[in-house]
Scaffold this active site. Structure first.
Site, PDB file in Angstrom:
ATOM      1  N   HIS A  95      -0.779  10.751  -2.820  1.00 20.02           N
ATOM      2  CA  HIS A  95      -2.078  10.169  -2.091  1.00 20.02           C
ATOM      3  C   HIS A  95      -3.023  11.897  -1.540  1.00 20.02           C
ATOM      4  O   HIS A  95      -3.669  11.637  -1.795  1.00 20.02           O
ATOM      5  CB  HIS A  95      -1.689  10.213  -0.646  1.00 20.02           C
ATOM      6  CG  HIS A  95      -3.073   9.049   0.255  1.00 20.02           C
ATOM      7  ND1 HIS A  95      -3.971   9.981   0.968  1.00 20.02           N
ATOM      8  CD2 HIS A  95      -3.690   8.385   0.196  1.00 20.02           C
ATOM      9  CE1 HIS A  95      -5.019   9.469   1.522  1.00 20.02           C
ATOM     10  NE2 HIS A  95      -4.705   8.526   0.135  1.00 20.02           N
ATOM     11  N   HIS A 153       0.799  -1.158   0.554  1.00 23.19           N
ATOM     12  CA  HIS A 153      -0.007  -0.173   0.032  1.00 23.19           C
ATOM     13  C   HIS A 153       1.310   1.057  -0.049  1.00 23.19           C
ATOM     14  O   HIS A 153       1.566   1.036   1.316  1.00 23.19           O
ATOM     15  CB  HIS A 153      -0.814  -0.421   1.305  1.00 23.19           C
ATOM     16  CG  HIS A 153      -1.496   0.892   1.153  1.00 23.19           C
ATOM     17  ND1 HIS A 153      -2.106   2.136   2.521  1.00 23.19           N
ATOM     18  CD2 HIS A 153      -3.248   0.866   0.817  1.00 23.19           C
ATOM     19  CE1 HIS A 153      -3.017   3.029   2.248  1.00 23.19           C
ATOM     20  NE2 HIS A 153      -3.775   2.480   1.164  1.00 23.19           N
TER      21      HIS A 153
HETATM   22  O1  G3P Z   1      -6.390   1.397  -2.985  1.00 26.81           O
HETATM   23  C1  G3P Z   1      -6.652   1.071  -1.520  1.00 26.81           C
HETATM   24  C2  G3P Z   1      -6.540   2.617   0.013  1.00 26.81           C
HETATM   25  O2  G3P Z   1      -5.338   3.584  -0.953  1.00 26.81           O
HETATM   26  C3  G3P Z   1      -7.813   3.467  -0.363  1.00 26.81           C
HETATM   27  O3  G3P Z   1      -7.320   4.597   0.723  1.00 26.81           O
HETATM   28  O4  G3P Z   1      -7.122   6.862   1.376  1.00 26.81           O
HETATM   29  O5  G3P Z   1      -4.939   4.632   1.593  1.00 26.81           O
HETATM   30  O6  G3P Z   1      -5.683   5.480  -0.881  1.00 26.81           O
HETATM   31  P1  G3P Z   1      -6.211   5.246   0.348  1.00 26.81           P
HETATM   32 MG    MG Z   2      -4.544   4.864  -1.887  1.00 26.94          MG
END
Ligand code: G3P
Ligand code: MG
Length: 236
Positions: free
Chosen positions: A48, A6
């Site tokens: 992000h 992630h």
């Molecule tokens: O794509 C999964 C996750 O990344 C969504 O939330 O806020 O971490 O981008 P965020």
């Molecule tokens: Mg994400």
């Protein structure tokens, strides 16, 4: 169950930087997730938030910056001084870094209403890199996903549920032939995972950072988790 790094291995290196993607690859990650925005001059950049307050100590919105200005910002020091050389990566740089066996999850933070033409640029880039079969485009902005589908009949699409009801989600996912329902840990209830499976969709859950959560979700039959710690895959 697939473990998707992630924002790269963002537990070990500053999120969404080449350092975090390299770290994920070094750790043997089978899949990587990143978030995409667009600069004023239409460069696709990996970050992000809408601005770099949190990761670059810079208040300006990415959509107001030219690529050259954005590229000057240090996006590593906030995490650790060792990463002071990290700069905002462009999506194409990350595409080039990933070997062909690694799946890429590209999350569009906004569609064309905020970033004119972003869907087309992302679809074109994926196509030019020959990465269509190993790239999944996802978004909370479902209009953007409709646009992606209209641009590419073969695109792999992940539907981030967000605040949308499941009833609407099933209808939209069918419309755009999504392959997965992407849920937060809180949304990942047994009945939701089951309902997705019955409809032929995978479920991918974010953000899962402990072996306990991983094991609970694996028992529910979740297909993949987004984790800041790719080593969750190895702790079995
Ligand atoms: O794509 C999964 C996750 O990344 C969504 O939330 O806020 O971490 O981008 P965020
Ligand atoms: Mg994400």
């Amino acid at each position: 169950m697939l473990v998707i790094a992630h924002r790269g291995a963002s537990g070990h290196a500053p999120e969404n930087t080449l350092a975090s993607f390299r770290r994920a690859l070094d750790m043997g990650a089978a899949a990587v997730e990143l978030d995409v925005h667009q600069t004023l001059d239409h460069e696709l950049v990996v970050a992000h938030d809408d601005d770099l307050k949190r990761c670059g100590r810079d208040k300006r919105r990415l959509k107001t910056l030219r690529w050259q200005e954005a590229a000057a910002i240090d996006v590593g020091s906030w995490f650790d001084k060792r990463f002071a050389a990290e700069r905002l990566p462009r999506l194409e740089e990350v595409c080039d870094l990933l070997p062909s066996h690694v799946e890429l999850h590209v999350e569009l933070k906004h569609g064309s209403r905020v970033y004119p033409g972003i869907e087309e640029r992302v679809v074109d880039l994926i196509r030019k890199r020959g990465a269509s079969s190993r790239t999944v485009v996802s978004s909370f902005d479902h209009e953007a996903l409709y646009m992606v589908r209209s641009l590419d009949a073969k695109a792999r699409i992940g539907y981030l549920l967000g605040l949308t009801t499941l009833k609407t989600a099933w209808a939209e996912m069918r419309d755009i032939a999504a392959e997965s329902l992407n849920l937060s840990v809180r949304q990942a209830l047994a009945r939701t995972v089951k309902a997705a499976r019955e409809r032929g969709y995978k479920t991918l859950v974010y953000t899962v950072n402990t072996p306990m959560d991983r094991d609970r979700l694996a028992k529910l039959g979740v297909d993949g988790i987004f984790s800041n710690y790719p080593e969750l895959d190895l702790w079995r």
